[in-house]
Every structure is written in structure tokens, then in C-alpha cells.
Design a protein around this motif. Structure first.
Motif, PDB file in Angstrom:
ATOM      1  N   ALA A 102       8.495  -7.041  12.630  1.00 37.65           N
ATOM      2  CA  ALA A 102       8.046  -8.301  13.233  1.00 37.65           C
ATOM      3  C   ALA A 102       7.241  -8.025  14.502  1.00 37.65           C
ATOM      4  O   ALA A 102       6.396  -8.832  14.905  1.00 37.65           O
ATOM      5  N   LYS A 103       7.476  -6.859  15.119  1.00 38.50           N
ATOM      6  CA  LYS A 103       6.703  -6.462  16.305  1.00 38.50           C
ATOM      7  C   LYS A 103       5.642  -5.425  15.963  1.00 38.50           C
ATOM      8  O   LYS A 103       4.479  -5.566  16.322  1.00 38.50           O
ATOM      9  N   THR A 104       6.040  -4.370  15.243  1.00 41.44           N
ATOM     10  CA  THR A 104       5.108  -3.256  15.016  1.00 41.44           C
ATOM     11  C   THR A 104       3.932  -3.628  14.118  1.00 41.44           C
ATOM     12  O   THR A 104       2.833  -3.105  14.280  1.00 41.44           O
ATOM     13  N   TRP A 105       4.140  -4.539  13.167  1.00 41.25           N
ATOM     14  CA  TRP A 105       3.069  -4.907  12.233  1.00 41.25           C
ATOM     15  C   TRP A 105       2.287  -6.142  12.688  1.00 41.25           C
ATOM     16  O   TRP A 105       1.501  -6.689  11.931  1.00 41.25           O
ATOM     17  N   GLU A 106       2.497  -6.543  13.919  1.00 34.24           N
ATOM     18  CA  GLU A 106       1.857  -7.773  14.400  1.00 34.24           C
ATOM     19  C   GLU A 106       0.334  -7.651  14.440  1.00 34.24           C
ATOM     20  O   GLU A 106      -0.388  -8.630  14.284  1.00 34.24           O
ATOM     21  N   LYS A 107      -0.164  -6.420  14.632  1.00 34.84           N
ATOM     22  CA  LYS A 107      -1.610  -6.176  14.672  1.00 34.84           C
ATOM     23  C   LYS A 107      -1.988  -5.158  13.599  1.00 34.84           C
ATOM     24  O   LYS A 107      -1.250  -4.209  13.335  1.00 34.84           O
ATOM     25  N   ASP A 108      -3.179  -5.333  13.031  1.00 33.71           N
ATOM     26  CA  ASP A 108      -3.646  -4.412  11.993  1.00 33.71           C
ATOM     27  C   ASP A 108      -3.927  -3.013  12.540  1.00 33.71           C
ATOM     28  O   ASP A 108      -3.929  -2.041  11.782  1.00 33.71           O
ATOM     29  N   ASP A 109      -4.177  -2.904  13.850  1.00 35.90           N
ATOM     30  CA  ASP A 109      -4.484  -1.591  14.440  1.00 35.90           C
ATOM     31  C   ASP A 109      -3.363  -0.589  14.173  1.00 35.90           C
ATOM     32  O   ASP A 109      -3.618   0.582  13.873  1.00 35.90           O
ATOM     33  N   TYR A 110      -2.130  -1.044  14.293  1.00 36.76           N
ATOM     34  CA  TYR A 110      -0.980  -0.163  14.044  1.00 36.76           C
ATOM     35  C   TYR A 110      -0.978   0.313  12.589  1.00 36.76           C
ATOM     36  O   TYR A 110      -0.780   1.501  12.306  1.00 36.76           O
ATOM     37  N   GLY A 116      -3.502   4.258   7.392  1.00 37.03           N
ATOM     38  CA  GLY A 116      -4.890   4.035   6.982  1.00 37.03           C
ATOM     39  C   GLY A 116      -5.386   4.903   5.849  1.00 37.03           C
ATOM     40  O   GLY A 116      -6.248   4.493   5.074  1.00 37.03           O
ATOM     41  N   ASN A 117      -4.859   6.118   5.711  1.00 35.27           N
ATOM     42  CA  ASN A 117      -5.367   7.042   4.692  1.00 35.27           C
ATOM     43  C   ASN A 117      -4.671   6.920   3.339  1.00 35.27           C
ATOM     44  O   ASN A 117      -5.010   7.642   2.397  1.00 35.27           O
ATOM     45  N   LYS A 141      -7.147   1.609   5.210  1.00 32.14           N
ATOM     46  CA  LYS A 141      -7.902   1.233   6.413  1.00 32.14           C
ATOM     47  C   LYS A 141      -9.171   0.461   6.055  1.00 32.14           C
ATOM     48  O   LYS A 141      -9.579  -0.443   6.790  1.00 32.14           O
ATOM     49  N   LYS A 142      -9.790   0.783   4.916  1.00 30.06           N
ATOM     50  CA  LYS A 142     -10.976   0.027   4.485  1.00 30.06           C
ATOM     51  C   LYS A 142     -10.585  -1.411   4.147  1.00 30.06           C
ATOM     52  O   LYS A 142     -11.276  -2.362   4.529  1.00 30.06           O
ATOM     53  N   PRO A 159       3.973   1.628  -0.917  1.00 28.09           N
ATOM     54  CA  PRO A 159       3.860   3.086  -0.807  1.00 28.09           C
ATOM     55  C   PRO A 159       5.077   3.681  -0.101  1.00 28.09           C
ATOM     56  O   PRO A 159       5.632   3.085   0.829  1.00 28.09           O
ATOM     57  N   LEU A 160       5.464   4.854  -0.553  1.00 30.07           N
ATOM     58  CA  LEU A 160       6.680   5.505  -0.066  1.00 30.07           C
ATOM     59  C   LEU A 160       6.682   5.664   1.452  1.00 30.07           C
ATOM     60  O   LEU A 160       7.713   5.478   2.107  1.00 30.07           O
ATOM     61  N   LEU A 161       5.526   5.985   2.044  1.00 24.14           N
ATOM     62  CA  LEU A 161       5.460   6.171   3.496  1.00 24.14           C
ATOM     63  C   LEU A 161       5.820   4.890   4.245  1.00 24.14           C
ATOM     64  O   LEU A 161       6.506   4.920   5.267  1.00 24.14           O
TER      65      LEU A 161
END
Length: 424
Positions: A102-110, A116-117, A141-142, A159-161
């Protein structure tokens, strides 16, 4: 400056300006508002000859029968099982409000920086064919750079990660259903997006983290009203091919007679959707959610659901899901079956039904061997367990399959991984 040099400079600028005009993306960010009216306000047609809701989206043809039942917070496993027993959808208000993402995924930058890969399958809508999509494999990331502008959305096995960051809802963290987890899916969209009217053979728990999603839900007995197409013969999952954004009420008069209920999810809310329930999903804004699919069962075991055990927090990676997503592909989590583990897999596929049909086994088999064009025919493998000329296995037959018969099929399934090792 001589004329020749002047001409070269002019041509240089003309070429570069034209190129930039050709390749520049001329687009605008999609509307990120989430304050839409739902259920829709139905107004009577000015012309009495035109049926109510004609050429309007699903939901305009009749008023809903009410909201899905609501409960505050996350129900305990025993209470949750009662909803499953009653085949009743339920909305859990704020059930996942305080999870870490709820905090860490608030922005796409994270997400771009950390994941991203990863290669993901992106659904790209075909503008000329409403409801039709094509799947394009691309870096995450795209997708994150473009989905605010393009008519794209992500619907993939997690995805597992990423799975190591996501929490298993507490109502599924113990008892029978913790051992009947099939798949977890990630859903990301932007602006307004909607799905076809569809159903699943699995139970689903849909938890929204950001944005808003509205649901229209109907009982399975109304499938015939929507020209439902089965996912495979004898399947209880499938979809309606009709355009749910523009209903022709002269052709589809039964829409006005079909009762429906609704739910609106905001960040932290979850919705339980029973197996076979018809549902359509509408999304608004930057909408991110994940779903957990779990197999129906004929009985429930509360083992591990009392005392300190039920208070434990589990990540998706702590559970044994049937399917996982790694190296750009959805694949079976189990890399090496034993006769016993394969028998449990067959029992999962059976769910609460009395028979496992060949068509269901074939559908599963094709997904498991998607990357292997040299696999033996599904019917040949099925007849290693069932009597020849028989197109189903009963629950009793599955429970009593001999280790010898199971081992023959296990060798076929385990060969997928030995082939991959040889290729490496």
C-alpha cells in the motif's frame, strides 16, 4: 555561406523535422478520475418503441437487485468458509488496507526500478474489434512507461520475483484452501477499462490496492441469456462474445430480465467471487489489484486455523500454488512430480465435481506443455489412467489410481524439465 552549403543545411533541418513529426508520440494521458456514478442512472427512452438500455453498456437494461453483502475487515477462515458454502459473493471492506505494498507500490517508479526488467504479457486492445485483444510480450518497465497513454492492460500470473512482496489474505492462510491455491494474478490498468462478461471454474478472491474497480455479478443459471461460450467442451468457465459496451436490446431482450448485484472496490477492499459466478469488471484511474484463484472443495478442514497459527502473515511465495510465472512464461510450480503429488493435482482439477472430463484434462495438459510441440497426444496420456473409450475419470477412480498407473503419467509430465535441461 554558398548556395550549396545553404541547401545542405535546409535539407538537414527539413529531414530532422519530418522525422521528428513521424516518430513523435502525439497522445494524452488517459482520464485518471475514479468518481464515476455506479450503478448507472437509468433514464427512460424518449421514444417508447426503443427498449430501455438499447445500445448502452451492461447495467443500463434494468436496476440492480442490490449490493453484494459487505463485511468490515478480513473474515476469519471459518466465517469465510460459510460464504463459500452458501455460494455467496462477499465484499471485505478495508481487508488489505495495511499491507506493505500500500506504500511501496504507490508510485510506478518503485516498480520500474525493482521489477522493470521482468518480461510480461501485455494485453493490447484492437480498436477496430471491440473486446478483442492481442498479447504482446514486453519488459515491465516499457509497460509502465506507456500504459497511462496506450490502450493496454496487464493481466498475468504474478512473476515469482514480485510474489515475495505480496501477502496471502488471512482468510486463506490456513485450513483446506491454503492447500488448494491454484494461481495468483496481477491486474494493472489505467483510465477506464472493462472486461467481457465471464466466469471461472475456480473460486476467486480479488483484492484492490489502488484505483477503483466496479463489479457486476450474476448467478450461473443466466449464462444462456448472454450466448456464453465455454472455454472448452464441458467447461464451467467461459465468456460472452457480446459487446458489453453496446447492448442491442432488440436482439437480447433477456438482458432486461436478468437480475444482478454490484460491488465497488477501493484501495484495500477485497471481493470473493464464487466459482461459476458471471461477472464483469470496470476499472478507473491507476488500478492495481491481485487475485487468488483456489479450487472448490467438497469439505473444509480447519487445521492450523486456531491460536497463534492463524495470526501468521504469509507471502505468496510461502504457499504452493499450482501455477507460477518465471522466465517470461506461465508454468507449473512443481518441477518434479511423484505419483502422490500428481494424484493431489488431479484432485485439485476435479474441485467439487464428481468427474474429471478428458476435455478439462486436455486443456490443463496443453497449458502445461505449451512450450513443447513434441508432447504425446493428451488422449493417449489420459487413457493411461482411464479405461479406453472413456472420456472421464470419477472421483472414486482418481482416489484409487494405482502408483504404477500414476507413475506412467508422471514420467510424461516430468519429461518437460529433463528436455529443458538438455536444451541448456
Amino acid at each position: 555561406m554558398g548556395f550549396t552549403q545553404f541547401l545542405k543545411v535546409c535539407l538537414f533541418f527539413m529531414f530532422n523535422i519530418n522525422c521528428s513529426l513521424v516518430y513523435a508520440r502525439i497522445s494524452f494521458q488517459k482520464d485518471q478520475r475514479i468518481d464515476y456514478v455506479f450503478p448507472p442512472l437509468i433514464e427512460k427512452s424518449v421514444d417508447s418503441r426503443i427498449p430501455e438500455g438499447h445500445l448502452r453498456p451492461l447495467g443500463f437494461q434494468r436496476h440492480p437487485d442490490g449490493k453484494v453483502k459487505e463485511t468490515k475487515g478480513m473474515p476469519n477462515p471459518e466465517s469465510f468458509y460459510k460464504y463459500i458454502q452458501d455460494n455467496q459473493p462477499v465484499m471485505m471492506l478495508g481487508a488489505m488496507k495495511n499491507v506493505p505494498i500500500a506504500k511501496t507500490w504507490e508510485k510506478d517508479d518503485y516498480l520500474k526500478e525493482k521489477y522493470g526488467n521482468i518480461s510480461v504479457p501485455v494485453s493490447v486492445r484492437k480498436q477496430q474489434f471491440p473486446g478483442k485483444v492481442r498479447i504482446v510480450q514486453m519488459k515491465f518497465k516499457k509497460f509502465l512507461l506507456e500504459y497511462m497513454y496506450e490502450d493496454w492492460y496487464l493481466a498475468t500470473t504474478i512473476p515469482l520475483l514480485m510474489a515475495s512482496e505480496l501477502t496471502i489474505p488471512q482468510c486463506l492462510s490456513c485450513g483446506s484452501y491454503f492447500h488448494r491455491l491454484l494461481e495468483s494474478e496481477l491486474w494493472i490498468s489505467s483510465g477506464f477499462a472493462n472486461t467481457q462478461l465471464h466466469s471461472h471454474s475456480d473460486h476467486i478472491l480479488h483484492c484492490l490496492q489502488f484505483g477503483r474497480r466496479d463489479f457486476i455479478l450474476m448467478k450461473k443459471k443466466y449464462k444462456k441469456n448472454f450466448e456464453f461460450v465455454e472455454e472448452y467442451p464441458t467447461s464451467i468457465s467461459g465468456h460472452s462474445p457480446l459487446d458489453m459496451n453496446k447492448i442491442n436490446m432488440f436482439k437480447n431482450t433477456n438482458f432486461a430480465k436478468t437480475p444482478w448485484v454490484y460491488a465497488s472496490l477501493y484501495g484495500g477492499d477485497c471481493l470473493y467471487i464464487p466459482s461459476e459466478y458471471l461477472h464483469q469488471v470496470r476499472s478507473y484511474g491507476r488500478a492495481i489489484s491481485y487475485t487468488i484463484h483456489f479450487a472448490p472443495s467438497t469439505q473444509f478442514d480447519l487445521r492450523g486455523c486456531f491460536g497463534d497459527e492463524v495470526q501468521k502473515t504469509f507471502k505468496l511465495t510461502d504457499a504452493n500454488f499450482l501455477w507460477t510465472y518465471t522466465k517470461g512464461h506461465k508454468q507449473l510450480s512443481n518441477v518434479k512430480f511423484s505419483p502422490e503429488s500428481f494424484q493431489k493435482l488431479l484432485q485439485l482439477l476435479l474441485g467439487a465435481k464428481d468427474r474429471l472430463s478428458f476435455h478439462q484434462f486436455e486443456h490443463f495438459y496443453d497449458m502445461a506443455f505449451k512450450q513443447d510441440n513434441k508432447r504425446p497426444p493428451a488422449l493417449e496420456v489420459f487413457w493411461k489412467m482411464a479405461k479406453k473409450d472413456k472420456d472421464y475419470l470419477t472421483r472414486h477412480e482418481i482416489d484409487n489410481l494405482s502408483p504404477r498407473k500414476l507413475m506412467v503419467v508422471v514420467k510424461v509430465f516430468n519429461s518437460r524439465f529433463s528436455k529443458k535441461k538438455e536444451e541448456l
